[in-house]
Design an enzyme around this catalytic site. Structure first.
Site, PDB file in Angstrom:
ATOM      1  CG  ASP A   1      53.792 -35.145 -39.214  1.00 26.71           C
ATOM      2  OD1 ASP A   1      54.671 -34.637 -39.341  1.00 26.71           O
ATOM      3  OD2 ASP A   1      52.615 -34.526 -38.634  1.00 26.71           O
TER       4      ASP A   1
ATOM      5  NE  ARG B 183      58.801 -29.691 -27.440  1.00 28.88           N
ATOM      6  CZ  ARG B 183      58.167 -29.597 -28.805  1.00 28.88           C
ATOM      7  NH1 ARG B 183      57.565 -30.698 -29.171  1.00 28.88           N
ATOM      8  NH2 ARG B 183      58.125 -28.353 -29.139  1.00 28.88           N
TER       9      ARG B 183
ATOM     10  CE1 TYR C 178      56.678 -25.298 -37.368  1.00 27.76           C
ATOM     11  CE2 TYR C 178      55.909 -24.595 -39.529  1.00 27.76           C
ATOM     12  CZ  TYR C 178      55.779 -25.342 -38.185  1.00 27.76           C
ATOM     13  OH  TYR C 178      54.704 -25.642 -37.930  1.00 27.76           O
ATOM     14  CE  LYS C 179      57.715 -28.832 -35.534  1.00 27.80           C
ATOM     15  NZ  LYS C 179      57.365 -28.049 -34.620  1.00 27.80           N
TER      16      LYS C 179
ATOM     17  CG  PHE D  40      51.055 -31.599 -33.427  1.00 31.64           C
ATOM     18  CD1 PHE D  40      51.887 -31.179 -32.284  1.00 31.64           C
ATOM     19  CD2 PHE D  40      50.376 -30.817 -34.289  1.00 31.64           C
ATOM     20  CE1 PHE D  40      51.653 -29.547 -31.903  1.00 31.64           C
ATOM     21  CE2 PHE D  40      50.257 -29.573 -34.186  1.00 31.64           C
ATOM     22  CZ  PHE D  40      50.859 -28.633 -33.066  1.00 31.64           C
TER      23      PHE D  40
END
Length: 397
Positions: free
Chosen positions: A198, A372, A223-224, A129
């Site tokens: 990560d 996605r 938050y995922k 990312f």
């Protein structure tokens, strides 16, 4: 038409047999098929009342007393210990606070400092990312290291006696590819270097095994798949035997051995507290703590089993419903290489996703051509999966 009827009937049977199906009631949901939990998890039903109590009573009535009486001061470690079992870590090794980017910076610079003299190279996941790459480049400049981007598969052959630290993603955010954390960690250690993982796209979706595999340092957002809310604080894992050597590049007053001593000289606290910096973000922290209650009684292994079943079923329905040549999966078919998402490449993907969202199927678009879809087993069912594939086929014409 028969394929549609058969898949819909199978979805109904699978949902009826799903041992996690009742967990859906722990979330605030509507009739939208929400397949973007790998960007922002759904709202757990218990969060609004908890946040109201924090604002009205803890802040509004107790005010400054809440740092002690409401447990505000100890929240970063307490909530870290709540997350720890979800990533295979014992208590006392995680602290919650700051953003993923800030924690990547802390962990990577600390790893280089632990590596010591003679090791002046950082390897970074070339498919990472973007923010991880930006942070790695800045950390390299700050520590006098060279930075070498390599794919995770290239890491074992790229390691050498100059390697100080390696920054890797457990799951590729774009394709959903799951990388081999145990083998790569072992390879880094064999070279005498430190690894920073990560976990943004794996924590809460699949077993990680931080302690089991001897991971040095790890970071991740909440938050995922952990459903902590927009901008909820990230976490930092520091393996217990490394904590007394963890030298943070951001030595704030919250990580001081005597935070209220107001000493001019810095002396680090012991344990995971060293990962703290400044005053905790209490509102977001306590919203996250309430969100984590949805995990009570839930096995990560059961979540993983359902995740694989959901993604298998989605790929099968897409294969049956969508005409050949319109989409191509870039997510590995092998379970050992798949996270909890499916990425499909197609023409005009950005426009296709807009039309899917208009029809009640929410995923997201990643440039230049990827649709996605994230599968959160706590609240996504098999009927959702069948409907998403069906609407995709109809949208593509």
């Amino acid at each position: 038409m028969s394929e549609l009827l058969e898949a819909a009937a199978e979805a109904e049977k699978l949902d009826a047999a799903d041992g996690l199906a009742a967990l859906r009631e722990r979330f605030v949901l509507d009739d939208v098929v929400y397949l973007d939990g790998n960007s922002l998890g759904a709202l757990p039903a218990g969060v609004p009342a908890r946040v109201e109590d924090v604002v009205r009573r803890q802040w509004g009535e107790l005010r400054i007393r809440s740092w002690e009486e409401s447990g505000w001061w100890t929240a970063p470690e307490r909530i870290g210990d709540r997350i720890a079992p979800l990533v295979g870590a014992a208590s006392g090794q995680m602290v919650v606070g700051d953003s993923t980017s800030v924690n990547v910076f802390k962990a990577l610079v600390a790893a280089v400092r632990m590596a010591g003299d003679g090791r002046d190279e950082i390897l970074v996941d070339a498919t990472t990312f973007p923010t991880d790459g930006y942070i790695a480049e800045s950390a390299a400049r700050m520590t006098g290291c060279s930075l070498r981007p390599v794919t995770p598969a290239e890491v074992p052959s790229a390691l050498g006696d100059r390697t100080a630290a390696v920054l890797l993603n457990h799951v590729d955010y774009r394709t959903g590819r799951l990388h081999d954390l145990p083998a790569l960690t072992a390879a880094v250690h064999a070279a005498g270097a430190y690894v920073v993982w990560d976990l943004c796209h794996s924590a809460g979706a699949l077993p990680v095994g931080l302690d089991e595999h001897g991971v040095d340092l790890a970071v991740g957002c909440t938050y995922k798949y952990l459903n902590g809310g927009p901008g909820s604080p990230a976490y930092l894992y520091v393996r217990r035997d490394l904590q007394d050597r963890f030298d943070s590049p951001l030595p704030g007053w919250n990580s001081h051995a005597e935070p209220f001593g107001m000493r001019s000289a810095y002396a680090p606290a012991s344990g995971a507290v060293r990962g703290r910096v400044g005053t905790p973000d209490i509102l977001s922290l306590l919203a996250l703590e309430a969100a984590l209650e949805v995990w009570d009684g839930v096995s990560v292994e059961a979540v993983r089993a359902k995740s694989l079943a959901l993604t298998d079923f989605f790929l099968r329905c897409v294969g049956e419903y969508v005409p050949d040549g319109l989409v191509e999966s870039v997510t590995p078919a092998a379970h050992a290489e798949r996270g909890s998402q499916v990425a499909l490449r197609c023409d005009d993907a950005g426009d296709v996703m807009k039309r899917l969202i208009e029809r009640g199927v929410v995923g997201d678009f990643r440039a230049p051509d990827v649709l996605r879809f994230g599968f959160t087993p706590l609240y996504v069912g098999f009927a959702d999966v069948e409907r998403a594939a069906r609407v995709l086929a109809e949208t593509l014409g």
